[in-house]
Every structure is written in structure tokens, then in C-alpha cells.
Write an enzyme that holds these catalytic residues in place. Structure first.
Site, short mmCIF file in Angstrom:
data_model
loop_
_atom_site.label_atom_id
_atom_site.label_comp_id
_atom_site.label_asym_id
_atom_site.label_seq_id
_atom_site.Cartn_x
_atom_site.Cartn_y
_atom_site.Cartn_z
CB ILE A 75 -0.94 0.07 1.23
CG1 ILE A 75 -1.81 -1.19 1.33
CG2 ILE A 75 -1.81 1.33 1.13
CD1 ILE A 75 -2.80 -1.17 2.52
CG ASP A 76 3.18 4.68 -2.49
OD1 ASP A 76 4.12 4.77 -1.69
OD2 ASP A 76 2.82 5.61 -3.23
C1 IPD Z 1 4.68 7.16 1.29
C2 IPD Z 1 3.93 7.85 0.18
C3 IPD Z 1 4.01 9.35 0.32
C4 IPD Z 1 5.45 9.82 0.37
C5 IPD Z 1 6.23 9.08 1.45
C6 IPD Z 1 6.12 7.58 1.26
P1 IPD Z 1 3.90 4.76 2.19
O1 IPD Z 1 4.64 5.75 1.12
O2 IPD Z 1 4.43 7.47 -1.06
O3 IPD Z 1 3.42 10.01 -0.77
O4 IPD Z 1 5.45 11.20 0.63
O5 IPD Z 1 7.60 9.45 1.34
O6 IPD Z 1 6.81 6.93 2.32
O7 IPD Z 1 4.66 4.88 3.48
O8 IPD Z 1 2.51 5.23 2.32
O9 IPD Z 1 4.04 3.45 1.54
CA CA Z 2 3.64 1.33 1.92
#
Ligand code: IPD
Ligand code: CA
Length: 246
Positions: A75-76
Site C-alpha cells: 500500500i503506497d
Molecule cells: C509514502 C507515500 C508518500 C510519500 C512518502 C512515502 P507509504 O509511502 O508514497 O506520498 O510522501 O515518502 O513513504 O509509506 O505510504 O508506503
Molecule cells: Ca507502503
């Protein structure tokens, strides 16, 4: 497989039956659904390709001394997922000798699937996609993000302030994989962010490159920095964010 895992993530949201934990910093969330989604993706890959290496956000590197490595973010945009903000993605890339050859980014909530194969182009929901042709920064919509782990020192903020009056507008989805794919689809003209990780960007970068855009991944201020866009906007952003000292 991304379809099944996406459906599982949406179903889990309906029941609300999951725990939310944090990783060190109190806004960097990880849920049971991140972990279970990753387990399902890894199991599906291992069933077909037992010898391939895997780098996944929640379980790290499983090195099999293979030329092939799968790079997975289950999950991004976990914060978005937790808050019901619809921009969260499953991001999966396949690398061969460190070159990304396949990338898939699925946004289950809004049913968008971005994909690319090295040398064969990029698609949104099966239709070819291309980066935008905006050439001037002043006409550009630019994506960026603010990493959770750098809450007290955000190297991007001075560049954000420096640029905000010179562009048509900033957009912030909270999912780096999504931002990259919006560039690939020509919906953003460029995107840059400090403090991202390999699993956030591997699939989305191939989507941009195969959609005719450019990406630079480098380091600055002690953080990984990604700069992307159509060719013109990418080059301007490299000047404004990487080459400029603020
Ligand atoms: C995050 C998201 C977010 C970005 C962070 C990431 P995650 O991923 O991509 O947009 O600003 O640097 O860590 O932690 O939700 O998988
Ligand atoms: Ca993630």
C-alpha cells in the site's frame, strides 16, 4: 493478482477490522492490511518464481542471488488508506540486473491501473498513455510530497517555497507511486520529492519512461531525491531542485 489484492484492501476497509500501528515516527502508519497484502503478493510471486529475489516494504529484502528482483509496496499511501482518502496504490516492479523491466501500479479505490513493460510502452487501464507536452514551468501542474520520517527537517520545503509562485499549481496526493503515474499519464507535468524509497518509485518510474518522460533519481541533503516530468519540465525541475542551492 493486483486485482485480487486491491479487492481485499477495499473489503477490509468496509469491515474496518484491522489494527493501525506506527513505524517510529507517529504519522508513519502500517496496518495489518499492508502486511497481509504483502504476504499475498509475495506468496503469488514465490509460487511462480521461487528463485527470484524480493524487496518489499514491510518484510525487507529476501535475497535469492537471482538476476531478478521484485520490488513491492503493498500500500503506497497508507495514511490515505487509513483516512479513506482514495489515492492509495499497490506498486509492483520487476527488475532484471537492477533494470526495471515491468511495472504495475493499481489504485483499487478509483480503479486505475498503470502498467509498463520495458521497450513496449505504458498503459492506463490497458490504453496507451503519454506524458504531457507542457513546456513552460509557469503552465505546469507539479506534484510533490512531504516524507513522514523528516517531519522536523523537510529538505523539500525550501524548494517548494521557491517554486510555488512560478508554477500553475502544486498537487499532493500522498502516494509517490500515484504521483509518478499521474506524470506518466500526462495529468501532472512533473513531480519531485525528497526522502522516497525504492519500493515507492520503481514501478512508477518505468511507467514515466515508457510514456516518453524522464526521471532522475539522486541524493541531496542526505535523502533520496526523485525528479520527473515530461522531458522539458524534468530538465527545468533538475535545475530548480537538484542544481540550485537553497
Ligand atoms: C509514502 C507515500 C508518500 C510519500 C512518502 C512515502 P507509504 O509511502 O508514497 O506520498 O510522501 O515518502 O513513504 O509509506 O505510504 O508506503
Ligand atoms: Ca507502503
Amino acid at each position: 493478482m493486483v486485482e485480487e489484492v486491491g479487492a481485499y484492501q477495499l473489503e477490509a476497509k468496509k469491515t474496518g477490522d484491522y489494527n493501525v500501528n506506527t513505524k517510529g515516527d507517529n504519522v508513519d502508519y502500517v496496518t495489518d492490511i499492508d502486511v497481509e497484502s504483502e504476504r499475498r503478493i509475495v506468496a503469488a510471486i514465490h509460487a511462480k518464481y521461487p528463485d527470484h529475489a524480493i524487496l518489499a516494504e514491510e518484510s525487507g529484502l529476501t535475497d535469492k542471488e537471482s538476476d531478478y528482483k521484485w520490488v513491492i509496496d503493498p500500500i503506497d499511501g497508507t495514511t490515505n488508506y487509513v483516512h479513506n482518502f482514495p489515492m492509495h496504490a499497490i506498486s509492483i516492479a520487476l527488475k532484471h540486473k537492477e533494470e526495471t523491466v515491468v511495472g504495475v501500479v493499481k489504485l483499487p479505490r478509483i480503479n486505475m491501473c498503470f502498467s509498463a513493460i520495458k521497450g513496449e510502452g505504458a498503459c492506463l487501464n490497458g490504453e496507451p498513455m503519454h506524458v504531457s507536452n507542457v513546456k513552460e514551468l509557469g503552465q505546469s501542474i507539479i506534484g510533490t510530497g512531504f516524507p513522514y520520517t523528516r517531519k522536523h527537517f523537510n529538505p523539500g520545503l525550501p524548494y517548494f517555497n521557491d517554486m510555488v509562485a512560478d508554477i500553475a499549481g502544486f498537487r499532493r496526493t500522498g502516494s509517490a507511486a500515484t504521483d509518478l503515474c499521474l506524470v506518466a499519464a500526462g495529468m501532472l507535468d512533473g513531480y519531485w520529492e525528497f526522502g522516497i524509497n525504492e519500493w515507492d518509485i520503481a514501478a512508477g518510474i518505468l511507467c514515466i519512461e515508457e510514456a516518453g518522460g524522464r526521471c532522475t533519481v539522486t541524493e541531496k541533503h542526505g535523502a533520496l531525491l526523485v525528479i520527473t516530468g515530461n522531458a522539458d519540465i524534468h530538465d527545468i525541475l533538475v535545475e530548480r531542485v537538484f542544481n540550485k542551492s537553497i
